[in-house]
Design an enzyme around this catalytic site. Structure first.
Site, mmCIF file in Angstrom:
data_model
loop_
_atom_site.group_PDB
_atom_site.id
_atom_site.type_symbol
_atom_site.label_atom_id
_atom_site.label_comp_id
_atom_site.label_asym_id
_atom_site.label_seq_id
_atom_site.Cartn_x
_atom_site.Cartn_y
_atom_site.Cartn_z
ATOM 1 N N GLN A 1 7.632 -13.405 -11.826
ATOM 2 C CA GLN A 1 7.877 -13.874 -13.192
ATOM 3 C C GLN A 1 6.452 -14.512 -13.640
ATOM 4 O O GLN A 1 6.254 -15.879 -13.476
ATOM 5 C CB GLN A 1 9.171 -14.508 -13.332
ATOM 6 C CG GLN A 1 9.170 -14.910 -15.152
ATOM 7 C CD GLN A 1 10.534 -15.159 -15.566
ATOM 8 O OE1 GLN A 1 11.495 -15.438 -14.369
ATOM 9 N NE2 GLN A 1 10.736 -15.448 -16.703
ATOM 10 N N PHE A 2 5.443 -13.729 -13.952
ATOM 11 C CA PHE A 2 4.096 -14.330 -14.377
ATOM 12 C C PHE A 2 4.216 -15.235 -15.515
ATOM 13 O O PHE A 2 3.539 -16.255 -15.715
ATOM 14 C CB PHE A 2 2.991 -13.249 -14.776
ATOM 15 C CG PHE A 2 3.374 -12.725 -16.050
ATOM 16 C CD1 PHE A 2 2.558 -13.110 -17.158
ATOM 17 C CD2 PHE A 2 4.145 -11.449 -16.069
ATOM 18 C CE1 PHE A 2 2.878 -12.251 -18.213
ATOM 19 C CE2 PHE A 2 4.317 -10.917 -17.277
ATOM 20 C CZ PHE A 2 3.634 -11.388 -18.288
ATOM 21 N N THR A 3 5.401 -15.291 -16.374
ATOM 22 C CA THR A 3 5.398 -15.967 -17.695
ATOM 23 C C THR A 3 5.841 -17.700 -17.104
ATOM 24 O O THR A 3 5.960 -18.445 -18.149
ATOM 25 C CB THR A 3 6.577 -15.626 -18.410
ATOM 26 O OG1 THR A 3 7.999 -15.216 -17.615
ATOM 27 C CG2 THR A 3 6.312 -14.089 -19.028
#
Length: 150
Positions: free
Chosen positions: A78-80
């Site tokens: 989850q790059f966010t």
């Protein structure tokens, strides 16, 4: 590396309407990777996750790790998690690693968590549009960042 860990009664990941992975009792781990992350971060975080005492003992006190309580772990990229919201209303993801850097680190992290756990972890698919379902147990949600170990 930055993670959000959620204790689960159930979790699944679906891609294009098909379930790729699912677990029952265990941990759902969302992981964000940045360029500064490396082997030391992977090893420290995998060990810490598997030894976190966030499962109930016989007296109902969170005093057992997943190693003691049993269960599975699902790891979802989850790059966010590296979103910066300091300026304006549109988050910036400049700290999140590009796929060519992040994918090998994500795979090594999954392998190391599986090694610490004693069996393979379930995963999402890096970069895919995933639908994650979760029945959070507790709720118990823990956030950790390897840049804040001390």
């Amino acid at each position: 590396m930055r993670v959000v860990i959620q204790r689960t009664q159930y979790a699944s990941v679906a891609i294009d309407g098909c379930v790729k992975s699912e677990i029952k009792k265990g941990l759902l781990v969302f992981v964000g990777i940045e360029d500064a992350d490396g082997a030391e971060d992977i090893e420290w975080l995998a060990k810490k996750i598997c030894n976190l005492r966030i499962f109930d003992d016989g007296q109902g006190v969170m005093n057992r790790s997943i190693l003691e309580a049993g269960g599975d772990i699902m790891v979802v990229s989850q790059f966010t998690l590296h979103a910066s919201t300091k300026k304006g209303n549109r988050p910036s993801y400049i700290r999140a690693s590009k796929p060519e850097t992040a994918i090998p680190l994500y795979e090594r992290f999954c392998d190391e968590v599986g090694l610490q756990l004693g069996h393979a972890v379930q995963t999402g698919e890096f970069g895919a549009d995933m639908k994650v379902q979760l029945l959070n147990d507790g709720p118990v949600t823990i956030m950790m960042d390897t840049k804040n170990k001390e």
